[in-house]
Design an enzyme around this catalytic site. Structure first.
Site, PDB file in Angstrom:
ATOM      1  N   HIS A  63      38.244  56.238 -56.162  1.00 11.49           N
ATOM      2  CA  HIS A  63      38.766  55.678 -54.912  1.00 11.49           C
ATOM      3  C   HIS A  63      38.813  56.698 -53.776  1.00 11.49           C
ATOM      4  CE1 HIS A  63      42.314  57.837 -56.208  1.00 11.49           C
ATOM      5  NE2 HIS A  63      42.856  57.602 -55.012  1.00 11.49           N
ATOM      6  N   HIS A  78      39.828  58.662 -48.436  1.00 11.92           N
ATOM      7  CA  HIS A  78      40.616  57.876 -49.403  1.00 11.92           C
ATOM      8  C   HIS A  78      40.402  56.398 -49.110  1.00 11.92           C
ATOM      9  CE1 HIS A  78      44.099  56.199 -51.435  1.00 11.92           C
ATOM     10  NE2 HIS A  78      44.216  57.355 -52.090  1.00 11.92           N
TER      11      HIS A  78
END
Length: 166
Positions: A63, A78
């Site tokens: 992620h 992110h």
């Protein structure tokens, strides 16, 4: 080898709408606990390198990715909020840790509709995690950004800051 950095432009790693980091609905990012930067509300699921540099971290859950720019900035991208809970579902990494990348190289892709359904948010922070080496960080005036083309941040490094390239 020791290098003086000067200035660096961080380009958009995604297509989408730019928002101030303070508007990210997560205190970790809005209070700049990991560093300063901006955020993007992505319009598609592709992440490209915002600089020339090297991949220094690929999170196990895919992620997020960390880069070290050729001028010494550590950049964290992110994807979404609370996406670590997806355990990699919907993410595909296209690079390896330690790999050299150029601005615009594809780093990872993700299923945007899946993230919208299963995560807290699709908002993607782009953070300078070693902001102690910066003297000034100026967000560029753009609302919509194009991956690999739109300038997001102009960063001036401290003139006395040196780092060792490995």
């Amino acid at each position: 080898m020791i290098v003086w950095q000067g200035e660096e432009t961080i380009f958009a790693p995604l297509n989408g709408n730019v928002i101030p980091i303070e508007e990210v609905p997560s205190p970790t990012f809005s209070y700049k606990l990991l560093g300063d930067g901006v955020a993007i509300v992505p319009s598609e699921g592709k992440v490209v390198s915002p600089v020339d540099g090297r991949v220094i971290n690929i999170f196990q859950s895919k992620h997020a990715i960390g880069l070290l720019s050729s001028k010494g900035l550590e950049i964290l991208i992110h994807i979404g909020l609370e996406t670590v809970l997806l355990n990699g579902e919907g993410f595909t990494v296209h690079v390896k840790k330690g790999e050299k990348v150029k601005k615009g190289d594809l780093l990872l892709s993700f299923d945007l509709s899946l993230i919208k359904k299963k995560a807290a948010s699709i908002i993607t922070p782009v953070i300078i995690t070693n902001s102690e080496m910066t003297e000034n960080m100026a967000p560029m005036a753009c609302e919509k950004c194009v991956a690999g083309q739109s300038a997001l941040l102009q960063v001036t490094m401290r003139k006395s800051y040196l780092f060792r390239i490995k």
